[in-house]
Structures are given as structure tokens and as C-alpha cells.
Write a protein that holds these residues in place. Structure first.
Motif, PDB file in Angstrom:
ATOM      1  N   GLU A 472      83.993  83.928  33.642  1.00 21.54           N
ATOM      2  CA  GLU A 472      83.514  83.376  32.370  1.00 21.54           C
ATOM      3  C   GLU A 472      83.929  81.918  32.190  1.00 21.54           C
ATOM      4  OE1 GLU A 472      83.391  84.676  27.642  1.00 21.54           O
ATOM      5  OE2 GLU A 472      84.889  85.530  28.996  1.00 21.54           O
ATOM      6  N   ARG A 473      82.947  81.102  31.880  1.00 27.37           N
ATOM      7  CA  ARG A 473      83.120  79.669  31.617  1.00 27.37           C
ATOM      8  C   ARG A 473      83.777  78.936  32.787  1.00 27.37           C
ATOM      9  NH1 ARG A 473      84.451  82.012  26.860  1.00 27.37           N
ATOM     10  NH2 ARG A 473      86.681  81.648  27.108  1.00 27.37           N
ATOM     11  N   TYR A 474      83.639  79.478  34.006  1.00 28.93           N
ATOM     12  CA  TYR A 474      84.257  78.805  35.158  1.00 28.93           C
ATOM     13  C   TYR A 474      83.367  78.822  36.410  1.00 28.93           C
ATOM     14  CZ  TYR A 474      87.773  77.153  38.432  1.00 28.93           C
ATOM     15  OH  TYR A 474      88.441  76.420  39.368  1.00 28.93           O
ATOM     16  N   ALA A 475      82.846  79.978  36.821  1.00 21.01           N
ATOM     17  CA  ALA A 475      82.106  80.026  38.095  1.00 21.01           C
ATOM     18  C   ALA A 475      81.045  81.124  38.066  1.00 21.01           C
ATOM     19  CB  ALA A 475      83.070  80.258  39.257  1.00 21.01           C
ATOM     20  N   ALA A 485      63.282  78.038  39.055  1.00 13.86           N
ATOM     21  CA  ALA A 485      62.752  78.073  37.686  1.00 13.86           C
ATOM     22  C   ALA A 485      63.233  76.893  36.867  1.00 13.86           C
ATOM     23  CB  ALA A 485      63.155  79.383  37.010  1.00 13.86           C
ATOM     24  N   ASN A 486      64.373  76.348  37.239  1.00 19.00           N
ATOM     25  CA  ASN A 486      64.912  75.159  36.568  1.00 19.00           C
ATOM     26  C   ASN A 486      64.480  73.870  37.267  1.00 19.00           C
ATOM     27  OD1 ASN A 486      66.679  75.778  34.202  1.00 19.00           O
ATOM     28  ND2 ASN A 486      67.673  77.142  35.693  1.00 19.00           N
ATOM     29  N   ASP A 487      63.391  73.967  38.053  1.00 19.52           N
ATOM     30  CA  ASP A 487      62.802  72.811  38.724  1.00 19.52           C
ATOM     31  C   ASP A 487      63.817  72.117  39.647  1.00 19.52           C
ATOM     32  OD1 ASP A 487      60.659  71.225  39.376  1.00 19.52           O
ATOM     33  OD2 ASP A 487      61.028  69.771  37.766  1.00 19.52           O
ATOM     34  N   TRP A 488      64.657  72.913  40.310  1.00 18.38           N
ATOM     35  CA  TRP A 488      65.619  72.445  41.309  1.00 18.38           C
ATOM     36  C   TRP A 488      66.698  71.537  40.705  1.00 18.38           C
ATOM     37  CZ3 TRP A 488      64.657  75.473  45.251  1.00 18.38           C
ATOM     38  CH2 TRP A 488      63.336  75.881  45.475  1.00 18.38           C
ATOM     39  N   ASN A 489      66.879  71.653  39.425  1.00 18.86           N
ATOM     40  CA  ASN A 489      67.929  70.898  38.737  1.00 18.86           C
ATOM     41  C   ASN A 489      69.259  71.627  38.928  1.00 18.86           C
ATOM     42  OD1 ASN A 489      69.714  69.918  36.634  1.00 18.86           O
ATOM     43  ND2 ASN A 489      67.913  69.023  35.640  1.00 18.86           N
ATOM     44  N   LEU A 490      70.290  70.898  39.358  1.00 18.12           N
ATOM     45  CA  LEU A 490      71.592  71.509  39.626  1.00 18.12           C
ATOM     46  C   LEU A 490      72.645  71.144  38.583  1.00 18.12           C
ATOM     47  CD1 LEU A 490      71.864  71.095  43.521  1.00 18.12           C
ATOM     48  CD2 LEU A 490      71.148  73.111  42.222  1.00 18.12           C
ATOM     49  N   ASN A 491      72.200  70.659  37.441  1.00 23.66           N
ATOM     50  CA  ASN A 491      73.144  70.315  36.378  1.00 23.66           C
ATOM     51  C   ASN A 491      74.041  71.524  36.095  1.00 23.66           C
ATOM     52  OD1 ASN A 491      74.466  69.172  34.246  1.00 23.66           O
ATOM     53  ND2 ASN A 491      72.619  68.458  33.213  1.00 23.66           N
ATOM     54  N   ILE A 492      75.323  71.368  36.298  1.00 26.24           N
ATOM     55  CA  ILE A 492      76.253  72.500  36.321  1.00 26.24           C
ATOM     56  C   ILE A 492      76.256  73.273  35.008  1.00 26.24           C
ATOM     57  CG2 ILE A 492      78.669  73.161  36.649  1.00 26.24           C
ATOM     58  CD1 ILE A 492      78.954  70.613  38.381  1.00 26.24           C
ATOM     59  N   SER A 493      76.186  72.566  33.883  1.00 21.62           N
ATOM     60  CA  SER A 493      76.261  73.249  32.587  1.00 21.62           C
ATOM     61  C   SER A 493      75.067  74.165  32.335  1.00 21.62           C
ATOM     62  CB  SER A 493      76.375  72.217  31.459  1.00 21.62           C
ATOM     63  OG  SER A 493      75.258  71.355  31.442  1.00 21.62           O
ATOM     64  N   ARG A 494      73.968  73.998  33.076  1.00 19.50           N
ATOM     65  CA  ARG A 494      72.832  74.912  32.942  1.00 19.50           C
ATOM     66  C   ARG A 494      73.177  76.315  33.434  1.00 19.50           C
ATOM     67  NH1 ARG A 494      66.805  72.814  33.698  1.00 19.50           N
ATOM     68  NH2 ARG A 494      66.931  70.821  32.611  1.00 19.50           N
ATOM     69  N   TYR A 495      74.098  76.365  34.367  1.00 13.12           N
ATOM     70  CA  TYR A 495      74.410  77.638  35.023  1.00 13.12           C
ATOM     71  C   TYR A 495      75.775  78.193  34.624  1.00 13.12           C
ATOM     72  CZ  TYR A 495      70.542  75.819  37.758  1.00 13.12           C
ATOM     73  OH  TYR A 495      69.324  75.302  38.123  1.00 13.12           O
ATOM     74  N   VAL A 496      76.723  77.276  34.347  1.00 15.00           N
ATOM     75  CA  VAL A 496      78.064  77.697  33.922  1.00 15.00           C
ATOM     76  C   VAL A 496      78.481  76.814  32.753  1.00 15.00           C
ATOM     77  CG1 VAL A 496      80.467  78.075  34.583  1.00 15.00           C
ATOM     78  CG2 VAL A 496      78.657  78.340  36.293  1.00 15.00           C
ATOM     79  N   SER A 497      78.327  77.330  31.560  1.00 13.77           N
ATOM     80  CA  SER A 497      78.695  76.567  30.372  1.00 13.77           C
ATOM     81  C   SER A 497      80.162  76.810  30.038  1.00 13.77           C
ATOM     82  CB  SER A 497      77.819  76.970  29.184  1.00 13.77           C
ATOM     83  OG  SER A 497      78.270  76.334  28.003  1.00 13.77           O
ATOM     84  N   THR A 498      80.846  75.749  29.657  1.00 14.34           N
ATOM     85  CA  THR A 498      82.258  75.883  29.271  1.00 14.34           C
ATOM     86  C   THR A 498      82.417  75.970  27.756  1.00 14.34           C
ATOM     87  OG1 THR A 498      82.536  73.474  29.245  1.00 14.34           O
ATOM     88  CG2 THR A 498      83.059  74.625  31.299  1.00 14.34           C
ATOM     89  N   ALA A 499      81.291  75.995  27.046  1.00 10.98           N
ATOM     90  CA  ALA A 499      81.357  76.036  25.585  1.00 10.98           C
ATOM     91  C   ALA A 499      81.981  77.348  25.119  1.00 10.98           C
ATOM     92  CB  ALA A 499      79.955  75.883  24.997  1.00 10.98           C
ATOM     93  N   GLU A 500      82.890  77.246  24.163  1.00 13.34           N
ATOM     94  CA  GLU A 500      83.516  78.439  23.599  1.00 13.34           C
ATOM     95  C   GLU A 500      82.528  79.109  22.642  1.00 13.34           C
ATOM     96  OE1 GLU A 500      86.426  79.751  24.145  1.00 13.34           O
ATOM     97  OE2 GLU A 500      87.402  78.203  25.360  1.00 13.34           O
TER      98      GLU A 500
END
Length: 551
Positions: A472-475, A485-500
Motif C-alpha cells: 500500500e502506497r509503496y509498490a 490503457a494509459n497510453d504508455w504513460n509511466l507516471n508513477i503516481s498513476r499506478y502507486v499513489s502515496t496520498a493518504e
């Protein structure tokens, strides 16, 4: 020597540097300071080997009365006919030779006695080491050490006096400690770190912070196909195409040896001439023989190293591990025929505005099929469009991007932006991408953030174990369908959000509390108005009416 003593030595040397550089630029003084430390190392190592080689014929240092004379200078005087054979043996045993007059003991004596010949002797000694000491030429090793510079003084006498002071202080500082190979190597690394901290943005040219270096080296020494199996028993070759001072390569070597494995040859490439020389010194200072490494001075993007341009597939250089911390978003000018370049042909040419993918593709081209590459890049490579999007898509479709690691902000001397580490493989078993979002895991500092050993270990362990279930919130492991489906975008927060997550609010409970509070307020107001009525005073307007009407 203990780790504490090594750090103490580093601090002693740094204080000397801080005290003596005066108005001289820190980068300039760094070159002098590290060159003298390097000369001390070469001398100590050479004299120890000479004593072992000569055995009982090695003169007793305590019996030498004339100050400044070394046991070797005494032996040379007494055995002129045997010098050639002795030096031949030394070249075979330690791979280099230093004449007695250029040894640190003599140089320190000249400095301590304020000899007018110190500067001239140093210049001769540096030229000798560059051109004659080693069988493999170290031409230009001290090319950036200008002993005739006015930065040291306007006249020869002034410069000589300044050098006498610097070398005497260094000699006195070193005299308090046992200076074996590891100690001097660690002191060199400590000074590199301190000078990098003082150099601001220029530091990115030559130094990767130790903890970040630990992450890259910890990853590439693991088995490429099955990291869970642990470190590989042998790395035949390691390459860093933007090697700076060589610290990252040395970290890979250190970790490999600590894990009980063996390592073959180390290869580095560096464009900045000063940094290139620092790297060569750094290798030797850490006990890496001149036959065990090769550092090339040249432009990586132009692929100036002839050896790498080998067209015969059977002779093409390939490496077990590749690590790199290239300059971020470097502006470059690709050649007109860059699309035909063997490094870029299958993926495309990086845009002029940012050479990040040009560096990545250069290294990836030379990776072995079972090798591992770890490279530090700005986050832009994960989501920028245009040519970079096409390169990223092709790498993903071919299954070459294995892991994306997001690091916290303000870890580097050269920039405050957060960066990422991309782990690439030519043949990987998993058909997904592991995302590690470590942006919140750091130790906050006044000017710069740092990673602890625990932070580093958590990143490496997560990469090693590649957990099936998300942390959770790490990996999280992300399948290619989701990335597509995300058009090959690797922006990390799209896949692993650290938001509480926001805490859930029970509206019914909140309503009950508000009603209860309202009733308490009305009851208190009613009591207060009753008291006022007893005194013959009118009630407070607007208070207690609900309580009275309901009563």
C-alpha cells in the motif's frame, strides 16, 4: 582502521582544505588536494611492495639519519646496477614504478623544510607518473593540476610557499592515522562528497550521492533473470557511460566483493577532462589495478570510443551490468544520420531538447541478453510525448522496462527535483512492470534530503522479491494492459499513489453530536436567563427561547 576513524580522517582533510583554499575556487582546490592524496597512496603502496620485494636488503628507515631520504633512495644509491632489474620486477608486481625523489616522503620533507625545489620536483614527478610510471600510459592524469597557476601565487616563490603549506598540513593530518589502501580510498570518497556538496549544480558532473549509488549497485549485482536468487557469483564486465569520478562503478565492485562474488573488468566513459582524471585516480586509490579497469575520455552521445563502434557482432562489446547517472535533460544536436545509428535505429532518436533517452539507448545497446541496466533519469522520461513517447512505447512493447523507481525530491547536489531509476533488461521473465514509489521515504535535511540504510534496503528488497500483492502506497506490479490503457504513460503516481485516504465520516453520528451540543447550549442559556429573572433583569435576547418554548 574503524569506520569512525575513516570519517574522522576525512573531516581532518576537509578542514585542511577549507582552511587553506582561501579565495581559490573549491573545484580548483579539490584537484590539488586529491592529487596530493593520490600521490601519497601511490607512494605508500609502492614502498610497501618494495620492502616486500627487497626483504632484508631494504634499508632500515630508523637508521637513515639524513632527513628526507627514503629507504629506497638509500638502496638506489647503493645498488645502481640492480635498479633496472628491480624496477622490472616492480612493474610486474604492482604495475608501476616511482623514482625515490618523487615519493611522498621526499615531497613532504621538501615542503616541511620550505625547499625552493618543491614546485619543480612536483612538476617533474607528475610528468613521470603520467608518462613513465605505468606500462599502460596515464597520459594527462595531472593535466588539470596547474602548479604554475597564479591561483597559487603570482610568483614562483609565492606558489612554492603555498604548496609547502598545503602539503605540510596534509602530511601532518595523515600522520595521525593508519593510511592503508581502504582508508585513503574512503578519505578520497569523503572529500569528493564534501566538494560536491559545495559545488552546487556543478556537482552533478562528477558525483552520485552514496545512498543512490547503493540502490543502483545493489540492483545490478542481483541475478538478472531471477533477482530472488541473490547476487550473481561473477560479473565479467561493468560499464558506466557517464562515470564522473568513478564512484558508482567502485560501489558495484565493492558490493560484488562483499557478497562473496568476483568481478572482471570495469569500464567507464567520461567527457569532462577533470572528472575523467579524478576517476582514474579514484580507481587506483581503491586498489583497482590498471589492468582491471579502463576509463575512456570522450563524448558518449557521439559514441567516440572506437572500441564500442565494432561492427562485427562477434566482437561487439557487451556488459553484464550497466549503471549510469547522466546529465538530466541535456540539450544535444543529433547527427543528420542519427536514425541510422545502431544504438537508436530500432527505437528512434531522442529530441534535441532532452538527451535522456539517447543516453539510455546508448547503454541499453551494449547490455548482454541476461544483463541488468539501472539508470537515473528525470521524471519527464516517464510521460513526455513526441519522440520520447514513441521510444518509451517501443521499449515497453518489447518487454525491456522491468522496474520504475520514484525517489524523493532534493537528494542530489545538482538539482532539487525528484528523479527516477529505470531498470532495463533485454530478456526478462515477468510480463509486467514493477513500480516503486519511494517519494515519501527519506530523512529531511536543512539543505538536502537523504536516504537511510533502511530506505535503501527496502527499495532493493522490493525489487528483489517483486511481491505479487501490492504494498500500500509503496509498490505494485502493473500489467501491460493497464499501461497500454494509459497510453504508455509511466507516471508513477498513476499506478502507486502515496496520498493518504481521507478518514470516513459517519454523518449520523456527527448529527447526533451537533444536536446534543445544541441542547446543552440551550439548557445553559435557560439557566442563565432564569438567574437574570431572579435579579429582575431582562433575559438575553435570542437565547433560551427554544428551551423555554419547549418547556
Amino acid at each position: 582502521m574503524t569506520k569512525q576513524d575513516q570519517q574522522k580522517l576525512g573531516k581532518v582533510l576537509w578542514k585542511i582544505a577549507d582552511d587553506l583554499r582561501g579565495s581559490m575556487n573549491a573545484d580548483d582546490f579539490r584537484d590539488y588536494m586529491l592529487a596530493f592524496l593520490f600521490l601519497r597512496y601511490l607512494s605508500d603502496n609502492y614502498e610497501a611492495a618494495a620492502q616486500k620485494e627487497l626483504g632484508r636488503d631494504y634499508p632500515d628507515p630508523n637508521a637513515i639519519k639524513n632527513g628526507g631520504r627514503t629507504p629506497l633512495s638509500v638502496w638506489y644509491e647503493a645498488n645502481p646496477d640492480d635498479i633496472e632489474m628491480f624496477e622490472k620486477q616492480m612493474r610486474r608486481k604492482v604495475h608501476y614504478v616511482i623514482k625515490p625523489k618523487y615519493l611522498w616522503t621526499n615531497i613532504a620533507h621538501l615542503a616541511r623544510t620550505q625547499s625552493d625545489e618543491l614546485l619543480n620536483t612536483l612538476q617533474e614527478g607528475f610528468k613521470y607518473i603520467e608518462n613513465e610510471s605505468f606500462d599502460r600510459t596515464f597520459k594527462g592524469l595531472f593535466s588539470e593540476i596547474n602548479l604554475g597557476s597564479e591561483k597559487l601565487g603570482k610568483t614562483y616563490t609565492d606558489r612554492n610557499a603555498k604548496l609547502c603549506t598545503i602539503i605540510t598540513r596534509i602530511a601532518e593530518g595523515l600522520a595521525e592515522f593508519s593510511t592503508d589502501t581502504d582508508t585513503l580510498g574512503d578519505a578520497y570518497e569523503y572529500l569528493l562528497d564534501q566538494f560536491a556538496a559545495g559545488s552546487g549544480k556543478k556537482a552533478g558532473e562528477f558525483y552520485t550521492p552514496q545512498r543512490i549509488s547503493d540502490i543502483l549497485s545493489g540492483i545490478v549485482i542481483l541475478d538478472g533473470q531471477s533477482p530472488k536468487a541473490g547476487p550473481r557469483p561473477h560479473l565479467a564486465s561493468v560499464y558506466d557511460f557517464a562515470c564522473g569520478s568513478g564512484s558508482l562503478l567502485l560501489n558495484v565492485r565493492r558490493r560484488m566483493l562483499e557478497a562473496g562474488g568476483t568481478i572482471g573488468k570495469i569500464y567507464g566513459q567520461e567527457y569532462n577532462i577533470t572528472t575523467y582524471n579524478l576517476a582514474r585516480m579514484n580507481m587506483l586509490l581503491h586498489g583497482v589495478k590498471d589492468t582491471e579497469f579502463e576509463i575512456y575520455h570522450g563524448d558518449t552521445l557521439k559514441n567516440e570510443w572506437d572500441w564500442l563502434r565494432e561492427t562485427n557482432p562477434a566482437k561487439k562489446p557487451r556488459f553484464d551490468a550497466i549503471v549510469a547517472n547522466p546529465p538530466f535533460s541535456y540539450r544535444w544536436t543529433p547527427r543528420d544520420d542519427a536514425s541510422d545509428d545502431m544504438r537508436f535505429k530500432n527505437y528512434g532518436v531522442a529530441p534535441k531538447s532532452a538527451a535522456d533517452f539517447a543516453f539510455l539507448l546508448h547503454g541499453f545497446h551494449y547490455l548482454k541478453d541476461d544483463g541488468v541496466m539501472a539508470i537515473i533519469l528525470p521524471h519527464g522520461v516517464l510521460f513526455r510525448g513526441g519522440a520520447e513517447a514513441r521510444i518509451r512505447k517501443k521499449l515497453l512493447e518489447d518487454g525491456h522496462i522491468d522496474t520504475v523507481i520514484g525517489l524523493p525530491p532534493n537528494l542530489f547536489y545538482s538539482t532539487g527535483i525528484p528523479v527516477c531509476i529505470l531498470v532495463l533488461k533485454k530478456c526478462k521473465q515477468s510480463d509486467d512492470v514493477l513500480f516503486i514509489n519511494a517519494e515519501k521515504h527519506f530523512v529531511k535535511g536543512k539543505r538536502q534530503n537523504t536516504l537511510s540504510e533502511e530506505h535503501v534496503a527496502k527499495i532493493i528488497d522490493t525489487y528483489k522479491n517483486r511481491p505479487e500483492e501490492p504494498i500500500e502506497r509503496y509498490a505494485r506490479r502493473v500489467g501491460m494492459d493497464e499501461i497500454r490503457a494509459n497510453d504508455w504513460n509511466l507516471n508513477i503516481s498513476r499506478y502507486v499513489s502515496t496520498a493518504e485516504p481521507e478518514p470516513e465520516i459517519n454523518l449520523a453520528e456527527v448529527h447526533r453530536e451537533l444536536v446534543s451540543i445544541e441542547e446543552e447550549i440551550q439548557a445553559a442559556a435557560a439557566r442563565h436567563n432564569a438567574f437574570l429573572e431572579e435579579l429582575g433583569l431582562p433575559p438575553l435576547p435570542g437565547f433560551g427561547q427554544r428551551a423555554q418554548s419547549s418547556g
